[in-house]
Design a protein around this motif. Sequence first.
Motif, PDB file in Angstrom:
ATOM      1  N   VAL A 193       0.859  -1.186   0.000  1.00  0.00           N
ATOM      2  CA  VAL A 193       0.000   0.000   0.000  1.00  0.00           C
ATOM      3  C   VAL A 193       0.895   1.236   0.000  1.00  0.00           C
ATOM      4  N   SER A 215      -1.698   3.637  -9.013  1.00  0.00           N
ATOM      5  CA  SER A 215      -2.486   2.805  -8.112  1.00  0.00           C
ATOM      6  C   SER A 215      -2.025   2.971  -6.670  1.00  0.00           C
ATOM      7  N   GLU A 216      -2.960   2.906  -5.757  1.00  0.00           N
ATOM      8  CA  GLU A 216      -2.651   3.025  -4.330  1.00  0.00           C
ATOM      9  C   GLU A 216      -2.285   1.677  -3.708  1.00  0.00           C
ATOM     10  N   ILE A 217      -2.730   0.593  -4.341  1.00  0.00           N
ATOM     11  CA  ILE A 217      -2.490  -0.762  -3.828  1.00  0.00           C
ATOM     12  C   ILE A 217      -1.870  -1.590  -4.946  1.00  0.00           C
ATOM     13  N   GLY A 264      -6.903  -1.058  -7.724  1.00  0.00           N
ATOM     14  CA  GLY A 264      -7.518   0.250  -7.912  1.00  0.00           C
ATOM     15  C   GLY A 264      -7.741   0.620  -9.366  1.00  0.00           C
ATOM     16  N   LEU A 265      -7.200  -0.154 -10.280  1.00  0.00           N
ATOM     17  CA  LEU A 265      -7.351   0.126 -11.710  1.00  0.00           C
ATOM     18  C   LEU A 265      -8.263  -0.920 -12.331  1.00  0.00           C
ATOM     19  N   SER A 266      -8.768  -0.625 -13.524  1.00  0.00           N
ATOM     20  CA  SER A 266      -9.669  -1.572 -14.176  1.00  0.00           C
ATOM     21  C   SER A 266      -9.155  -1.891 -15.578  1.00  0.00           C
ATOM     22  N   ALA A 321      -5.119  -3.305 -14.905  1.00  0.00           N
ATOM     23  CA  ALA A 321      -5.184  -3.876 -13.565  1.00  0.00           C
ATOM     24  C   ALA A 321      -4.192  -5.019 -13.352  1.00  0.00           C
TER      25      ALA A 321
END
Length: 186
Positions: free
Chosen positions: A36, A95-97, A113-115, A119
């Motif tokens: 994180v 991304s945060e994670i 956090g991305l799609s 991702a």
Amino acid sequence: MNPRRRRISSWVLLLLVWGVSPVWPDAASVFGGRWVVNAVESDLLREDLDARTTLIQNPGRMSASVMGIPLPGGGSASSRSHSQLSARDPAVLRSEIMHIDVGTKEVRLSFPGLSGPEALEVMVKGDFRGRKTSWSRSKIQQKYKTTERKVQKHWSIRADGRLLVVVEIKPKGGKKRTLSRVFDRA
């Protein structure tokens, strides 16, 4: 075989079967897991952009065309990129994670956090599709270049146990940016 020698060989065999934990951990145990972003530590490493320089190749210069034919003085067609879309920063910067899974032949990075296709990133060891990837117990690194820029990404574990990711982006004809992010193990 005498009993004393048999007993010693039994102990040696037992130690070999049970195994001795390695002195140096492997890359999977060092980098693997969920990470994180630590915003405070990442902000400490942020570079300020120099106000006198620009990341844009030719600021203030316009190009014009009529029905796809460039007008004189508007810049050459070779200076434009093939894509009308600008390149995005790598997913690790957005991304945060991040979840890292290190295998023998590939490193899988997933970004919850991305799609879509962003991702998941799979980095294959060696030279694969123009990307050179390598890893060891101390670092993971990947280099590649496109028609628009060169990118180098480095992952390492700091002395305090945090993951440091450094991304260098050098646009064609522009100034190199170095972006750093620090992650805590979740």
